[in-house]
Enzyme design. Structure first.
Site, short mmCIF file in Angstrom:
data_model
loop_
_atom_site.label_atom_id
_atom_site.label_comp_id
_atom_site.label_asym_id
_atom_site.label_seq_id
_atom_site.Cartn_x
_atom_site.Cartn_y
_atom_site.Cartn_z
CE1 TYR A 118 12.47 -87.27 15.29
CE2 TYR A 118 11.18 -87.14 13.27
CZ TYR A 118 11.50 -87.78 14.45
OH TYR A 118 10.85 -88.94 14.79
CD GLU A 206 12.98 -90.46 17.01
OE1 GLU A 206 13.59 -90.87 18.03
OE2 GLU A 206 11.87 -89.91 17.05
#
Ligand code: GDP
Ligand code: MN
Length: 413
Positions: A118, A206
């Site tokens: 991530y 993101e």
């Protein structure tokens, strides 16, 4: 403002961020053509909606098989899956139960995933700095990781005076357990993504998952970018990416009229001038046990037309059971506002209780206008009185319903 995954990837590619090759498609034929153009033997068909959780999402139509992200192994299957997704409604954790209709799909070349990581960049309001967040727990929602295993989130705050430096990026790469050439690849990735964040006036970038491939490349498999609305005027090409079909129609109309409107889950509609007063109004509604249906700032120069538009927006929400108007007449005079409220209430055929609290210049004249209007407007003297009255109005409404069903019940005996 949000954009689609494929648009975010296109922007990131322009900054040298590694993303797989892909093509957007609006029809199954276009999807097949895209797969042929891309070549290879494995493709991913990805539903494009402004919400995450697509992989684990479900189409409302059962026939349509599992998930909004599917890995397929033939051009024919690309077309078939695109056909199933297009014009179907996808429900994910982030769309709410009503879901979103898929109107475009992204066809991407398949990727051999070794690790799912991530990477996020956002503005941390506490430090007023862009903060880079990274985690080895890629693929799942970062909120979940934060709740369950907060120690697995790595955070690096960037000093705006220096910007993100290669050592910051390396610190993240080491923290993610990357080795050998992966470190250089990740460093380049992070430096370039940061440059995109700053130059595009993003508020969130993101990448989830950021993957390490079997051949050791570091690639963005998913990409989400949010932009700072207040900086959009500097980026006409980004403004042009706006997909109105993905936006709340009420919020869209509000924006066109210069109203600051956000829908919420409660049943008390609010119309307030000034963002601070609007927030205070929502707070006091909650303090009195009610739930606001929206945030709405009509702004400083609330004209009669603006007030009417605001009323229409509030009333279009079927959840609204009562309205609280809370206006402070500073530069605007209360009598002018009262006239606006009265004429708007007449125009829109008001069917729910309306509580009005006015304060400021010409307040007595304003209240007189409300009284003389003949409309069932409940006038409040101060903020607490207004909150009390509007919450009571909603409760009385609820009780009336209860009484009716109780009466029917006893009548049946
Ligand atoms: P989201 O569910 O909306 O966040 O959509 P993503 O784009 O993140 O896709 C969901 C999941 O699908 C990812 O976490 C991956 O596990 C998987 N996925 C996406 N692209 C590929 C791909 O090219 N190959 C493989 N094998 N899996 C993929
Ligand atoms: Mn994702």
């Amino acid at each position: 403002m949000n954009i689609h995954e494929y648009q975010a990837k296109e922007l990131l590619r322009g900054y040298g961020v590694a993303v797989p090759n892909g093509r957007v498609a609006f029809t199954p034929d276009e999807a097949e053509a895209a797969a042929r153009e891309l070549g290879g033997t494995v493709w991913v068909v990805k539903s494009q909606i402004h919400a995450g959780g697509r992989g684990a999402g479900r189409f409302t139509n059962d026939r349509n098989g599992p998930g909004g992200v599917r890995v397929v192994k033939s051009v024919d299957a690309v077309g078939k899956n695109a056909a199933q997704m297009l014009s179907s409604v996808l429900v994910t954790k982030q769309t709410g139960p009503s879901g979103r209709e898929v109107k475009r799909v992204y066809i991407e070349e398949g990727c051999a995933i070794e690790r799912e990581l991530y990477l996020g960049m956002l503005i941390d309001r506490a430090t007023s700095r862009i903060t880079v967040m990274a985690s080895t727990e890629g693929g799942m929602e970062i909120e979940e990781v934060a709740a369950r295993t907060p120690d697995k989130i790595l955070k690096v705050a960037i000093d705006p005076a220096t910007g993100l430096q290669p050592f910051h990026a390396r610190q993240i790469a080491f923290g993610l357990g990357l080795v050998g050439n992966q470190i250089k690849a990740a460093t380049q990735f992070i430096v370039n993504a940061y440059r995109a964040f700053v130059e595009l006036d993003a508020s969130i970038v993101e990448i989830n998952p950021l993957v390490v491939t079997a051949s050791g490349d570091v690639v963005a498999l998913d990409a989400k970018i949010n932009f700072d609305d207040n900086a959009l005027f500097r980026h006409p090409p980004i403004e042009a990416l706006r997909d109105e079909a993905e936006e709340d129609p009420a919020e869209l109309e509000a924006a066109k009229h210069g109203l600051n409107y956000v829908t919420l889950d409660g049943n008390i509609g609010c119309m307030v001038n000034g963002a601070g007063l609007a927030m205070a109004t929502m707070d006091i509604i909650k303090l009195y046990g009610g739930e606001p249906a929206n945030f709405l700032d009509v702004g400083g120069g609330a004209t009669k037309e603006r007030v009417a538009t605001a009323f229409r927006l509030i009333l279009r929400d079927p959840k609204v059971e009562a309205i609280l108007v809370n206006i402070f007449g500073g530069i605007m005079r209360c009598d002018v506002i009262a006239e606006g409220v009265v004429s708007a209430a007449r125009e829109v055929d008001l069917r729910v209780p309306l509580v009005v609290r006015l304060e400021g210049t010409n307040v007595e004249l304003g209240k007189q206008i409300l009284r003389d209007s003949g409309l069932p407007i409940l006038s409040a003297d101060h903020l607490a009185d207004a909150a009390d009255k509007v919450v009571s109005a909603v409760r009385a409404n609820g009780k009336a319903n209860l009484t009716t069903s109780a009466d029917q019940h006893s009548g049946a005996h």
